[in-house]
Design a protein around this motif. Structure first.
Motif, PDB file in Angstrom:
ATOM      1  N   TRP A  45       0.878  -1.146   0.022  1.00  0.00           N
ATOM      2  CA  TRP A  45      -0.105   0.041  -0.105  1.00  0.00           C
ATOM      3  C   TRP A  45       0.796   1.227  -0.138  1.00  0.00           C
ATOM      4  O   TRP A  45       2.019   1.247   0.353  1.00  0.00           O
ATOM      5  CB  TRP A  45      -0.888  -0.112   1.237  1.00  0.00           C
ATOM      6  CG  TRP A  45      -2.084  -0.992   0.989  1.00  0.00           C
ATOM      7  CD1 TRP A  45      -2.494  -1.676  -0.155  1.00  0.00           C
ATOM      8  CD2 TRP A  45      -2.991  -1.035   2.170  1.00  0.00           C
ATOM      9  NE1 TRP A  45      -3.568  -2.367   0.205  1.00  0.00           N
ATOM     10  CE2 TRP A  45      -4.016  -2.180   1.552  1.00  0.00           C
ATOM     11  CE3 TRP A  45      -3.232  -0.791   3.226  1.00  0.00           C
ATOM     12  CZ2 TRP A  45      -5.306  -2.539   2.149  1.00  0.00           C
ATOM     13  CZ3 TRP A  45      -4.490  -1.259   4.221  1.00  0.00           C
ATOM     14  CH2 TRP A  45      -5.234  -2.052   3.710  1.00  0.00           C
ATOM     15  N   PRO A  46       0.233   2.243  -0.326  1.00  0.00           N
ATOM     16  CA  PRO A  46       1.132   3.803  -0.178  1.00  0.00           C
ATOM     17  C   PRO A  46       1.577   4.115   0.917  1.00  0.00           C
ATOM     18  O   PRO A  46       2.348   4.900   0.883  1.00  0.00           O
ATOM     19  CB  PRO A  46      -0.099   4.665  -0.652  1.00  0.00           C
ATOM     20  CG  PRO A  46      -1.068   3.873  -1.608  1.00  0.00           C
ATOM     21  CD  PRO A  46      -1.359   2.613  -0.889  1.00  0.00           C
ATOM     22  N   ASP A  47       1.135   3.416   2.152  1.00  0.00           N
ATOM     23  CA  ASP A  47       2.032   3.538   3.512  1.00  0.00           C
ATOM     24  C   ASP A  47       3.212   2.900   3.734  1.00  0.00           C
ATOM     25  O   ASP A  47       3.851   3.262   4.458  1.00  0.00           O
ATOM     26  CB  ASP A  47       0.849   3.068   4.502  1.00  0.00           C
ATOM     27  CG  ASP A  47       0.575   1.631   4.702  1.00  0.00           C
ATOM     28  OD1 ASP A  47       1.415   0.835   3.950  1.00  0.00           O
ATOM     29  OD2 ASP A  47      -0.333   1.138   5.172  1.00  0.00           O
ATOM     30  N   ASN A  48       3.629   2.303   2.545  1.00  0.00           N
ATOM     31  CA  ASN A  48       4.899   1.682   2.593  1.00  0.00           C
ATOM     32  C   ASN A  48       5.168   0.632   3.512  1.00  0.00           C
ATOM     33  O   ASN A  48       6.311   0.160   3.570  1.00  0.00           O
ATOM     34  CB  ASN A  48       6.098   2.870   2.587  1.00  0.00           C
ATOM     35  CG  ASN A  48       6.093   3.607   1.278  1.00  0.00           C
ATOM     36  OD1 ASN A  48       5.868   3.162   0.202  1.00  0.00           O
ATOM     37  ND2 ASN A  48       6.515   4.858   1.475  1.00  0.00           N
ATOM     38  N   TRP A  49       4.255   0.194   4.143  1.00  0.00           N
ATOM     39  CA  TRP A  49       4.425  -0.914   5.195  1.00  0.00           C
ATOM     40  C   TRP A  49       3.475  -2.235   4.831  1.00  0.00           C
ATOM     41  O   TRP A  49       3.807  -3.057   4.783  1.00  0.00           O
ATOM     42  CB  TRP A  49       4.078  -0.517   6.649  1.00  0.00           C
ATOM     43  CG  TRP A  49       5.107   0.502   6.974  1.00  0.00           C
ATOM     44  CD1 TRP A  49       4.781   1.988   7.102  1.00  0.00           C
ATOM     45  CD2 TRP A  49       6.293   0.223   7.411  1.00  0.00           C
ATOM     46  NE1 TRP A  49       5.903   2.674   7.765  1.00  0.00           N
ATOM     47  CE2 TRP A  49       7.057   1.710   7.866  1.00  0.00           C
ATOM     48  CE3 TRP A  49       7.072  -0.806   7.580  1.00  0.00           C
ATOM     49  CZ2 TRP A  49       8.198   1.762   8.388  1.00  0.00           C
ATOM     50  CZ3 TRP A  49       8.406  -0.852   7.844  1.00  0.00           C
ATOM     51  CH2 TRP A  49       8.962   0.451   8.380  1.00  0.00           C
ATOM     52  N   THR A  50       1.973  -1.958   4.851  1.00  0.00           N
ATOM     53  CA  THR A  50       1.151  -2.817   4.626  1.00  0.00           C
ATOM     54  C   THR A  50       1.341  -3.748   3.180  1.00  0.00           C
ATOM     55  O   THR A  50       1.329  -3.040   2.227  1.00  0.00           O
ATOM     56  CB  THR A  50      -0.316  -2.393   4.465  1.00  0.00           C
ATOM     57  OG1 THR A  50      -0.567  -1.532   5.903  1.00  0.00           O
ATOM     58  CG2 THR A  50      -1.490  -3.561   4.592  1.00  0.00           C
ATOM     59  N   THR A  51       1.736  -4.915   3.339  1.00  0.00           N
ATOM     60  CA  THR A  51       2.152  -5.782   2.318  1.00  0.00           C
ATOM     61  C   THR A  51       0.910  -6.852   2.140  1.00  0.00           C
ATOM     62  O   THR A  51       0.841  -7.736   3.025  1.00  0.00           O
ATOM     63  CB  THR A  51       3.383  -6.243   2.248  1.00  0.00           C
ATOM     64  OG1 THR A  51       4.240  -5.014   2.437  1.00  0.00           O
ATOM     65  CG2 THR A  51       3.939  -7.091   1.156  1.00  0.00           C
ATOM     66  N   LEU A  52       0.369  -6.991   0.831  1.00  0.00           N
ATOM     67  CA  LEU A  52      -0.845  -8.020   0.745  1.00  0.00           C
ATOM     68  C   LEU A  52      -0.117  -8.865  -0.210  1.00  0.00           C
ATOM     69  O   LEU A  52       0.836  -8.519  -1.187  1.00  0.00           O
ATOM     70  CB  LEU A  52      -1.911  -7.505   0.138  1.00  0.00           C
ATOM     71  CG  LEU A  52      -2.554  -6.092   0.897  1.00  0.00           C
ATOM     72  CD1 LEU A  52      -3.741  -5.711   0.155  1.00  0.00           C
ATOM     73  CD2 LEU A  52      -2.697  -6.481   2.184  1.00  0.00           C
ATOM     74  N   THR A  53      -0.758 -10.030  -0.208  1.00  0.00           N
ATOM     75  CA  THR A  53      -0.590 -11.108  -1.547  1.00  0.00           C
ATOM     76  C   THR A  53      -1.111 -10.472  -2.662  1.00  0.00           C
ATOM     77  O   THR A  53      -2.128  -9.719  -2.818  1.00  0.00           O
ATOM     78  CB  THR A  53      -1.416 -12.495  -1.362  1.00  0.00           C
ATOM     79  OG1 THR A  53      -2.889 -12.225  -1.054  1.00  0.00           O
ATOM     80  CG2 THR A  53      -0.693 -13.181  -0.066  1.00  0.00           C
ATOM     81  N   ALA A  54      -0.145 -10.641  -3.916  1.00  0.00           N
ATOM     82  CA  ALA A  54      -0.665 -10.058  -5.050  1.00  0.00           C
ATOM     83  C   ALA A  54      -1.994 -10.348  -5.793  1.00  0.00           C
ATOM     84  O   ALA A  54      -2.634  -9.431  -6.281  1.00  0.00           O
ATOM     85  CB  ALA A  54       0.418 -10.467  -6.286  1.00  0.00           C
ATOM     86  N   ASP A  55      -2.596 -11.588  -5.245  1.00  0.00           N
ATOM     87  CA  ASP A  55      -4.008 -12.105  -5.735  1.00  0.00           C
ATOM     88  C   ASP A  55      -4.975 -11.871  -4.824  1.00  0.00           C
ATOM     89  O   ASP A  55      -6.033 -12.413  -5.080  1.00  0.00           O
ATOM     90  CB  ASP A  55      -3.529 -13.548  -6.372  1.00  0.00           C
ATOM     91  CG  ASP A  55      -3.084 -14.437  -5.389  1.00  0.00           C
ATOM     92  OD1 ASP A  55      -2.869 -13.869  -4.319  1.00  0.00           O
ATOM     93  OD2 ASP A  55      -2.865 -15.716  -5.757  1.00  0.00           O
ATOM     94  N   GLY A  56      -4.556 -11.468  -3.694  1.00  0.00           N
ATOM     95  CA  GLY A  56      -5.561 -11.373  -2.841  1.00  0.00           C
ATOM     96  C   GLY A  56      -5.918 -12.802  -1.789  1.00  0.00           C
ATOM     97  O   GLY A  56      -6.752 -12.889  -1.098  1.00  0.00           O
ATOM     98  N   SER A  57      -4.978 -13.806  -2.032  1.00  0.00           N
ATOM     99  CA  SER A  57      -5.121 -14.935  -1.446  1.00  0.00           C
ATOM    100  C   SER A  57      -4.704 -14.910   0.014  1.00  0.00           C
ATOM    101  O   SER A  57      -3.740 -14.286   0.520  1.00  0.00           O
ATOM    102  CB  SER A  57      -4.357 -16.214  -2.021  1.00  0.00           C
ATOM    103  OG  SER A  57      -2.932 -16.080  -2.270  1.00  0.00           O
ATOM    104  N   PRO A  58      -5.294 -15.534   0.918  1.00  0.00           N
ATOM    105  CA  PRO A  58      -5.019 -15.584   2.289  1.00  0.00           C
ATOM    106  C   PRO A  58      -3.583 -15.805   2.703  1.00  0.00           C
ATOM    107  O   PRO A  58      -2.834 -16.861   2.004  1.00  0.00           O
ATOM    108  CB  PRO A  58      -5.893 -16.680   2.929  1.00  0.00           C
ATOM    109  CG  PRO A  58      -6.912 -16.744   2.112  1.00  0.00           C
ATOM    110  CD  PRO A  58      -6.442 -16.753   0.933  1.00  0.00           C
ATOM    111  N   ALA A  59      -2.993 -15.346   3.542  1.00  0.00           N
ATOM    112  CA  ALA A  59      -1.563 -15.660   4.237  1.00  0.00           C
ATOM    113  C   ALA A  59      -1.523 -15.723   5.674  1.00  0.00           C
ATOM    114  O   ALA A  59      -2.278 -15.151   6.234  1.00  0.00           O
ATOM    115  CB  ALA A  59      -0.590 -14.648   3.848  1.00  0.00           C
TER     116      ALA A  59
END
Length: 363
Positions: free
Chosen positions: A329-343
């Motif tokens: 995300w633009p906050d430069n911290w929150t990092t998500l899976t590219a496809d939206g799958s659970p982690a």
């Protein structure tokens, strides 16, 4: 907390000696130093040899990627796809009493460099290290009991913050490279470094709570993924296997063991269930310094070096049900899976002994 690093493979030049370089790009996520490995050969690489070499490296990974994509597609019609994670309102950071000692990085928005020295607390320092790790474990256990539908991650942050300062310790994430909160809360497809906000947890969510405390000059670092309400069996299995991967990674550790065994054992277990092991985020040395060498790779690798009795570092694998690629995300911290799958992620700080490893983040 995980350190991040990205790897890039460059092919040999067209003339003269062949060179294969495994280099890295510098990350902005809890990382100040790149991962880099290099080697060269006196023999020229032909195009055919390079193709064969690449196939050997990528064959298994490609097969596992296809399997994960198939399972991800099968997941959607069975349990539906939850709306993507959205950022809520982030409240101001909480105050810390003046009498509580701060880590050196507090007060600077610059992300600290990864320290090159390995953390070996010694006979005197290990007592303080144990105290910091035990406190982190107790705070994490208490935070997990708060997880329920309707609670916000901001409320969890407030509770964690209060528990830490009540113990006379400092919440290590607060002010680290400008991080605005006292704990990381990563929900559903968030791999790591989620910033607590006003979003309410919902039944069926999973949340990783990552606690690090600074006490008596030492950091204790640990995390766990918790279930919120009625979580599907598929996602429960992801969480269970991720914890098992951490346990299996720790089980290979002892004085003289090679670091690459950790990634091999974790990958072997994750692959049995078709899960991906995130490569970008790695474990790290921890002690008087929050993040230092050695960097612990959780995937299959050829990392050099061996463990030494007295060393302290974290192991913190992240597994996904789909892509291991990420977006931030633009906050430069929150990092998500590219496809939206659970982690899911689990983490312990460990101490290397002559015959094994002692988990310090227990209570």
């Amino acid at each position: 907390m995980a350190v991040a690093g990205g790897l890039q493979l460059s092919a040999p030049s067209h003339g003269g000696q062949g060179h294969v370089l495994l280099s890295s790009t510098k990350s902005t996520l809890f990382a100040g130093a790149p991962l880099s490995f290099s080697f060269s050969t006196s023999e020229s690489f032909s195009r055919k040899n390079l193709v064969v070499f690449a196939r050997k490296l990528s064959g298994l990974e490609e097969a596992m990627r296809i399997k994960r994509e198939r399972e991800s597609r099968q997941l959607a019609p069975k349990i539906g796809r939850r709306p993507p994670l959205r950022r809520g309102r982030v409240s101001p950071q909480l105050p810390v009493p003046d009498h509580i000692p701060r880590p050196p990085y507090v007060g600077s928005s610059m992300l600290p460099e990864i320290a090159s020295e390995h953390q070996v607390p010694g006979s005197e320092g290990i007592a303080d290290m144990r105290a910091a790790c035990e406190l982190a474990a107790r705070v994490l256990e208490s935070a997990g009991k708060l997880v329920r539908p309707s609670i916000t991650t901001n409320e969890i942050d407030k509770a964690v913050h209060q528990m830490i300062i009540d113990a006379g310790a400092y919440p290590s994430p607060l002010g680290y490279g400008g991080f605005p909160k006292s704990v990381c809360t990563s929900v559903n497809e968030c791999m790591c470094h989620g910033i607590p906000d006003s979003r309410q947890l919902q039944s069926g969510d999973i949340i990783n709570i990552d606690v690090t405390v600074y006490l008596n000059g030492y950091h204790g670092d640990t995390s766990k993924t918790f279930l919120c309400g009625d979580v599907s069996e598929r996602i429960q299995r992801l969480v269970k296997v991720t914890e098992e991967c951490l346990e299996k990674g720790i089980a290979v550790c002892k004085d003289g063991a090679s670091f690459k065994k950790i990634g091999k054992r974790i990958s072997e277990h994750a692959e049995k269930y078709g899960y991906g092991v995130v490569e970008r985020f790695v474990g790290h040395g921890v002690g008087t310094v929050f993040h230092s060498e050695p960097l612990i790779l959780h995937h299959r690798n050829d990392q050099s070096g061996s463990m030494v009795e007295g060393q302290t570092f974290t192991i913190e694998p992240i597994l996904t049900m789909g892509s291991i690629e990420c977006k931030t995300w633009p906050d430069n911290w929150t990092t998500l899976t590219a496809d939206g799958s659970p982690a899911a992620q689990f983490e312990h700080t460990i101490l290397i002994t002559r015959t094994g490893a002692e988990i310090l983040t227990t209570c």
